[in-house]
Design an enzyme around this catalytic site. Sequence first.
Site, PDB file in Angstrom:
ATOM      1  CG  ASN A  11      -5.291   2.683  -4.199  1.00  0.00           C
ATOM      2  OD1 ASN A  11      -6.444   3.017  -3.939  1.00  0.00           O
ATOM      3  ND2 ASN A  11      -4.885   2.371  -5.425  1.00  0.00           N
ATOM      4  CE  LYS A  13      -5.520  -1.080  -5.973  1.00  0.00           C
ATOM      5  NZ  LYS A  13      -4.899  -2.008  -6.900  1.00  0.00           N
ATOM      6  CG  HIS A  98      -4.108   3.570  -9.390  1.00  0.00           C
ATOM      7  ND1 HIS A  98      -4.652   2.469  -9.990  1.00  0.00           N
ATOM      8  CD2 HIS A  98      -3.297   3.110  -8.401  1.00  0.00           C
ATOM      9  CE1 HIS A  98      -4.185   1.381  -9.387  1.00  0.00           C
ATOM     10  NE2 HIS A  98      -3.366   1.744  -8.421  1.00  0.00           N
ATOM     11  CD  GLU A 100      -6.577  -0.819  -9.928  1.00  0.00           C
ATOM     12  OE1 GLU A 100      -7.242  -0.209  -9.077  1.00  0.00           O
ATOM     13  OE2 GLU A 100      -5.771  -1.731  -9.631  1.00  0.00           O
ATOM     14  CD  GLU A 170       0.978   1.970  -7.886  1.00  0.00           C
ATOM     15  OE1 GLU A 170       0.965   1.404  -6.793  1.00  0.00           O
ATOM     16  OE2 GLU A 170      -0.068   2.255  -8.505  1.00  0.00           O
ATOM     17  N   GLY A 176      -1.581  -5.914  -8.096  1.00  0.00           N
ATOM     18  CA  GLY A 176      -2.582  -6.920  -7.763  1.00  0.00           C
ATOM     19  C   GLY A 176      -2.293  -8.296  -8.342  1.00  0.00           C
ATOM     20  CB  SER A 213       2.617  -7.386  -5.917  1.00  0.00           C
ATOM     21  OG  SER A 213       1.504  -7.684  -6.744  1.00  0.00           O
TER      22      SER A 213
HETATM   23  P1  PGA Z   1      -1.402  -3.856  -4.985  1.00  0.00           P
HETATM   24  O1  PGA Z   1      -1.927  -2.460  -5.586  1.00  0.00           O
HETATM   25  O2  PGA Z   1      -0.524  -3.499  -3.810  1.00  0.00           O
HETATM   26  O3  PGA Z   1      -2.639  -4.611  -4.592  1.00  0.00           O
HETATM   27  O4  PGA Z   1      -0.617  -4.506  -6.076  1.00  0.00           O
HETATM   28  C1  PGA Z   1      -1.093  -1.339  -5.673  1.00  0.00           C
HETATM   29  C2  PGA Z   1      -1.840  -0.180  -6.267  1.00  0.00           C
HETATM   30  O5  PGA Z   1      -2.708  -0.418  -7.103  1.00  0.00           O
HETATM   31  O6  PGA Z   1      -1.609   0.998  -5.921  1.00  0.00           O
END
Ligand code: PGA
Length: 266
Positions: A11, A13, A98, A100, A170, A176, A213
């Site tokens: 992903n 982003k 997701h 976010e 997740e 993140g 992460s």
């Molecule tokens: P990250 O993001 O690996 O940077 O923690 C995962 C995601 O948002 O799908």
Amino acid sequence: MSERHLIYAANWKMNHGPAEARAFAKKFLPLVPSVTGRSLWFFPPAVSLGALDEALAGRPDIKVGAQNVHWESKGAFTGEISIPMVMEVGARAVLVGHSERRHLFGETDEQVARKTGAALKAGVTPLVCVGETLTERESGRTEQVVVRQLGPLLEVLEPAEWVKVVLAYEPVWAIGTGKNATPDDAAQIHELIRMELGRNGVSDRVPILYGGSVNTANVGLLLTRPQIDGVLVGGASLDPEGWADLVEKGSQAKVRPSGGYDLADG
Ligand code: PGA
């Protein structure tokens, strides 16, 4: 999807415009061979979908997808993008719900279910994310939240449609932040999700990925758990060498002595 594959989903982003996406593909492709039973998915920003799809063409193990879509196919929805539009530039999957999108843009469980239904009708694979916030985890509500998030999906989708869905667990506090769920924590919620699907007559062939992460140092431990069918990765998927390394490390951890991958259903 008729069987559970080992899936690595990147992903990106709001990173990598078309030129950077092409440069990534050029570096990445020679590093990671196409392997049976393993799929590599990329979710670039919508403007990079066409460029990335073209740059990755010819690899049956790779597909590109959109990070967000509207459930309507066209209309007066300024700033939105439809499933037929992203399909026209190569998307064969869509990321739905997701955290976010849910937490920064107010997407609801019902909207997530509508988008998932629309993706299935259009013939693209929805990768649907669920997961609890830190407050929810600390107040002991993780299971309740995940079951609530699955609710509208279970209402909207026919059991037969579920074989074309991929889920990702997740935990929001792990995205993140550098804090990932322990393999035990993740496996426990994956089991809960599978039980909830089973209670509703959904096939056990729905792959369930872990995200939050994930990096080269922890991917092996996570993937040794048979409940975890793959990973959804943000930060650690942005660099071609790093992403190739993560894919190889994870795959080594998952491989069985007989060859093939150690997924829960064998
Ligand atoms: P990250 O993001 O690996 O940077 O923690 C995962 C995601 O948002 O799908």
